[in-house]
Design a protein around this motif. Sequence first.
Motif, PDB file in Angstrom:
ATOM      1  N   ARG A   7       0.797  -1.051  -0.144  1.00 27.80           N
ATOM      2  CA  ARG A   7       0.097  -0.073   0.067  1.00 27.80           C
ATOM      3  C   ARG A   7       0.895   1.026  -0.055  1.00 27.80           C
ATOM      4  O   ARG A   7       1.765   1.472   0.914  1.00 27.80           O
ATOM      5  CB  ARG A   7      -0.913   0.100   1.097  1.00 27.80           C
ATOM      6  N   LYS A   9       1.457   5.443   0.081  1.00 29.10           N
ATOM      7  CA  LYS A   9       0.784   6.386   0.705  1.00 29.10           C
ATOM      8  C   LYS A   9       0.900   7.760   0.114  1.00 29.10           C
ATOM      9  O   LYS A   9       1.649   7.674  -1.012  1.00 29.10           O
ATOM     10  CB  LYS A   9       1.376   6.556   2.156  1.00 29.10           C
ATOM     11  N   PRO A  10       0.044   8.652   0.391  1.00 32.06           N
ATOM     12  CA  PRO A  10       0.134  10.248  -0.348  1.00 32.06           C
ATOM     13  C   PRO A  10       1.537  10.490  -0.736  1.00 32.06           C
ATOM     14  O   PRO A  10       2.381  10.378   0.403  1.00 32.06           O
ATOM     15  CB  PRO A  10      -0.720  10.806   0.417  1.00 32.06           C
ATOM     16  N   GLY A  37      -5.941   2.682  -7.179  1.00 33.80           N
ATOM     17  CA  GLY A  37      -5.652   3.670  -6.457  1.00 33.80           C
ATOM     18  C   GLY A  37      -5.783   5.118  -7.092  1.00 33.80           C
ATOM     19  O   GLY A  37      -6.650   5.353  -7.965  1.00 33.80           O
ATOM     20  N   ILE A  97       1.223   9.200  -5.773  1.00 38.33           N
ATOM     21  CA  ILE A  97       0.110   8.815  -5.150  1.00 38.33           C
ATOM     22  C   ILE A  97      -0.696  10.052  -4.563  1.00 38.33           C
ATOM     23  O   ILE A  97      -0.136  10.833  -4.030  1.00 38.33           O
ATOM     24  CB  ILE A  97       0.304   7.781  -4.217  1.00 38.33           C
ATOM     25  N   THR A  99      -4.253   9.367  -2.761  1.00 43.27           N
ATOM     26  CA  THR A  99      -4.607   9.162  -1.536  1.00 43.27           C
ATOM     27  C   THR A  99      -4.072   7.522  -1.176  1.00 43.27           C
ATOM     28  O   THR A  99      -3.693   7.447  -0.167  1.00 43.27           O
ATOM     29  CB  THR A  99      -6.143   8.801  -1.594  1.00 43.27           C
ATOM     30  N   THR A 100      -4.018   6.804  -2.153  1.00 37.60           N
ATOM     31  CA  THR A 100      -3.388   5.417  -1.885  1.00 37.60           C
ATOM     32  C   THR A 100      -3.213   4.770  -3.356  1.00 37.60           C
ATOM     33  O   THR A 100      -3.730   5.042  -4.151  1.00 37.60           O
ATOM     34  CB  THR A 100      -4.459   4.646  -1.178  1.00 37.60           C
ATOM     35  N   GLU A 102      -2.905   0.510  -4.253  1.00 34.13           N
ATOM     36  CA  GLU A 102      -2.883  -0.882  -3.571  1.00 34.13           C
ATOM     37  C   GLU A 102      -2.314  -1.575  -4.694  1.00 34.13           C
ATOM     38  O   GLU A 102      -3.072  -1.974  -5.787  1.00 34.13           O
ATOM     39  CB  GLU A 102      -4.349  -1.246  -2.897  1.00 34.13           C
TER      40      GLU A 102
END
Length: 133
Positions: A7, A9-10, A37, A97, A99-100, A102
């Motif tokens: 995952r 991250k921002p 994402g 990125i 928000t996310t 995956e």
Amino acid sequence: MKIDVLRLKPGADLYHSLQDWAIENSIEAATVLSGVGSLKQASLRYASKKSVKVSELPSEILQISGTVSKDGLHLHMTIGDDKGKVRGGHVRPGCRIRTTAEIVIGIIPNTAFERVYDTETGYKELKVSKSVE
């Protein structure tokens, strides 16, 4: 096949994050099974183009596919904007990125991927080696 999930991250750079993961985990051969994402910036190289197109419009990652190893990446990605327009191309550094992200990765046993310069194409292309363990 072993499965790993990342995952992001921002603010993370998609390309560099996957390359760093492969190096840190000594990944010889893997494939991206799924990737979704959002991006605040996309950096893609379109088919037959030498230059990279950077877009700072928010977009959704609809799909990522490709090969991953500690020796290099070859990823394609499809993204959609806030009007539903879809585009895709080669993932390059600079995909940030929002928000996310995956990413589901399948690690391929007894196989090694290398990137070797090909005089015919002018790019580093995939070389696959198998081992018996």
